[in-house]
Design an enzyme around this catalytic site. Structure first.
Site, PDB file in Angstrom:
ATOM      1  CD1 TRP A   1      -3.147  -1.524   0.669  1.00 48.96           C
ATOM      2  CD2 TRP A   1      -1.592  -2.471   2.165  1.00 48.96           C
ATOM      3  NE1 TRP A   1      -3.604  -2.858   1.401  1.00 48.96           N
ATOM      4  CE2 TRP A   1      -2.208  -3.902   1.825  1.00 48.96           C
ATOM      5  CE3 TRP A   1      -0.502  -3.383   2.766  1.00 48.96           C
ATOM      6  CZ2 TRP A   1      -2.236  -4.679   2.232  1.00 48.96           C
ATOM      7  CZ3 TRP A   1      -0.202  -4.429   2.949  1.00 48.96           C
ATOM      8  CH2 TRP A   1      -1.222  -4.933   2.739  1.00 48.96           C
ATOM      9  CG  ASP A   2       3.876   4.579  -1.186  1.00 51.80           C
ATOM     10  OD1 ASP A   2       5.268   4.162  -0.405  1.00 51.80           O
ATOM     11  OD2 ASP A   2       3.809   5.491  -1.846  1.00 51.80           O
ATOM     12  CE1 TYR A   3      -1.850   2.978   3.828  1.00 53.93           C
ATOM     13  CE2 TYR A   3      -2.398   1.232   4.023  1.00 53.93           C
ATOM     14  CZ  TYR A   3      -2.384   2.376   4.270  1.00 53.93           C
ATOM     15  OH  TYR A   3      -4.114   1.982   4.073  1.00 53.93           O
TER      16      TYR A   3
END
Length: 661
Positions: A340-342
């Site tokens: 999630w590009d977290y």
């Protein structure tokens, strides 16, 4: 001749000023050799609390603040043609009565902190036309005092900058000249990393300094390819520039290595292909414990993990490294097998809190999910419980999702983490209908819904939650001040053999990236209405919160700014990139709001806005404050140049200082 003489006298005066205010051997406990009224680190102190003890500016008089001086860096790129667009994200530091700051072009300035007059400037001559993925930005410098070097000698105090073109530079604080005994005539190349790619591998944040070492991470472009450069963290000798140690957050990306075969897949014939997991944001240090705290980002590529099976430790984590050796003391992963590009984008913060009747040293780490993790500084064990909970699983062929993710039981999430089609927001009925139908088309199973071929909802999206803006800690009230973003995103993957067809057929707002070397490209977009372009998520889209760190509860939370400051019909609350500071005067100062150019002061006890000033454009940075002389004036400083990725904003090159009349 007269100009050279004047410059020589100025340099000598600065050197004397530096010598008089320094204490031999100070670097053992305080690498910056700073006083409490200085702002010697990006986050004020070694632990990044962003807390100032100054009280001259307070609740009663903050409304009287006025502009004291404005400094122009002269460096702006509008992004037309080859150069990337610039943003002004520097947070100056102040030591020995001198202010040090950077421009988007990596120029380093020394400035008189009471007048705003330039003392010197150093230009590393980066190629501003290179393809740096984050655009032309830099968040500042670090400093180190060599207590073994005689007072008045060259480079007793050093200023360190990590550049966009991957160099570590050491400058004499008094003159701005390179420290010739450091590396190769004042600089060390940072390009000696596995799979280095010019431009895609760069530096945006200041280094960390502990004892006699300067420590650097790196910024690495998202989504470009499967096997991006290594996210290695390295420590260099602050005097000589010699490499002291390096630490790899991920196993070596080498198909023949034992780590690769064991980590990549149960089928050992598949190559472990990944990179990044890098520390692109600010690190903090604890000299007494000999620890450096490193927040890490996602492994590459962001939205497909079939070639990097497993949890991908230590990406998406907060790790504590032994400063002397670089060995891992402990690690805590905030997101397993990130899709999630977290990133752990916010800097860690070191504080001491009361919990269950005991005084506990902690490291606080937030991430883009909106969760805050409070960990024992010595062990990494959660102070507030964290439990592993089942999460939605991927239906993308080849993907193996983590079965669980870590959910802290306290403090509560600071942003919404779910959004149904029925919750869709719009300023008009047509906007609501558009948002509702778009949400209905997406896979939506709540937080950690994985990317899908049809498109999935990510709530919060990849700007957070919490981003690099970070937070500030008020020990008097045991409050953590946090600004957050609330905007959902659509994300998904597309098979490599259909990628270019999808790009060609894209008639909407989707951003596509190939993720070269992976079987899937990616697409994503923030969800906003077609007509008025406001988010589909219910407002506020940005908040400022005070979290009670003793109780693990939210004390107050208020909308921050506005996406349309001059249109009262638009609800309050704007996205922000640029964090808060807090002072003993009872004030929280923050700018950073997208579109909204204001810097604001809030009452730390109740969140009431009590001062606002419109800057030339958005202050996409964290402010700082200082008092040069005992009994002198307190100054508040903010960089106001606009966000590099927000083309709707005006650009500027101004560093603005405020003080009381």
């Amino acid at each position: 001749m007269r100009n050279r003489l004047a410059r020589s006298l100025l340099i000598a005066a600065i050197a004397v000023l530096c010598a008089d205010s320094q204490i031999a051997g100070a670097q053992s406990a305080n690498p910056a050799g700073a006083t409490k009224n200085d702002w010697a680190y990006y986050g004020h102190d070694a632990g990044g609390t962003r807390n100032s003890p100054l009280t001259q500016i307070n609740r009663e008089n903050v409304a009287k603040l006025q502009v004291a001086w404005i400094f122009h860096t002269g460096d702006i790129s509008d992004g037309r043609g080859r150069p990337k667009r610039s943003g002004l994200e520097t947070t100056p530091i102040l030591v020995d009565g001198v202010l040090y700051l950077t421009s988007p072009f990596n120029r380093v300035f020394a400035v008189n902190p009471e007048t705003g007059k330039q003392l010197w400037v150093f230009d590393p001559m980066i190629d501003i036309a290179a393809g740096y993925g984050d655009g032309l930005i830099n968040r500042g410098v670090a400093t180190w005092l060599d207590g073994t070097r005689a007072r008045g000698k060259r480079c007793r105090r050093r200023i360190f900058e990590a550049t966009l073109d991957a160099r570590l530079i050491a400058l004499d604080a008094a003159t701005g000249d390179p420290c010739m005994d450091f590396g190769d005539r004042g600089q060390v190349s940072l390009r000696d990393v596995a799979r280095y790619i010019p431009g895609e591998y760069h530096m945006t944040s200041p280094p960390a300094v502990i004892d006699d070492m300067v420590v650097v991470g790196s910024a690495i472009d998202d989504n470009a390819r499967a096997d991006m450069p290594s996210g290695v963290v390295r420590a260099f000798d602050a005097r000589t520039g010699k490499l002291r140690w390096k630490w790899e957050p991920l196993p070596p990306n080498d198909p023949g290595s034992a780590a690769s075969s064991a980590s990549a897949n149960t089928n050992a014939t598949k190559a472990w292909r990944t990179g990044a997991g890098n520390a692109w944001t600010v690190m903090v240090v604890d000299p007494e414990r000999d620890l450096i705290f490193v927040p890490t980002g996602s492994a590459s590529p962001d939205y497909y993990g079939g070639m990097r099976a497993g949890d991908n430790k230590w990406a998406n984590s907060i790790v504590a490294l032994r400063a002397k050796t670089g060995e891992l003391a402990w690690g805590f992963q905030l997101v397993h097998h990130d899709l999630w590009d977290y990133d752990s984008a916010a800097p860690p913060l070191l504080a001491t809190i009361r919990h269950d009747g005991k005084t506990v040293p902690v490291v606080i780490q937030g991430n883009k999910t909106g969760f805050l993790y409070v960990l024992n500084r010595d062990t990494g064990v959660p102070v507030f419980p964290v439990e592993e909970r089942p999460v939605p699983q991927s239906d993308v062929p080849g993907e193996v999702t983590s079965p669980t993710q870590p959910f802290p039981l306290a403090p509560p999430a600071l942003v919404p983490q779910k959004l149904s089609a029925d919750d869709a927001w719009g300023i008009t009925a047509a906007d609501r209908d558009y948002c509702r139908e778009r949400l209905k088309s997406l896979r939506n199973d709540g937080l950690f819904t994985p990317p899908s071929l049809q498109g999935s909802l990510s709530e919060p999206g990849n700007v957070g939650g919490m981003n690099w803006s970070g937070y500030a800690f008020d020990p008097q009230h045991s409050l953590l001040l946090v600004n957050t973003n609330n905007i959902a995103a659509e994300m998904g993957v597309v098979a490599a053999d259909k990628y270019w067809d999808a790009v060609g057929n894209n008639q909407g707002d989707l951003e596509y990236t190939q993720q070269y070397g992976a079987p899937y490209g990616m697409f994503r977009a923030f969800l906003s209405a077609k007509a008025h372009h406001l988010p589909c998520t219910p407002p506020p889209w940005g908040t400022l919160a005070a979290v009670d760190m003793a109780q693990g509860t939210i004390r107050w939370q208020v909308p921050l700014g506005s996406l349309a400051p001059n249109k009262p019909m638009v609800p309050l609350g704007a996205l922000s990139l640029g964090g808060p500071i807090v002072t003993a005067g009872g004030l929280v100062f923050i700018a950073g709001t997208v579109i909204d150019p204001a810097i604001r002061a809030f009452d730390v006890e109740n969140g009431k806005e009590i001062w606002k000033f419109d800057l030339p454009t958005s202050g996409a940075a964290t402010p700082m404050t200082y008092q040069v002389h005992p009994g002198g004036k307190q100054f508040l400083v903010i960089a106001a140049g606009g966000h590099s990725k927000v083309t709707e904003e005006k650009q500027s090159d101004e560093i603005v200082a405020f003080t009381l009349p």
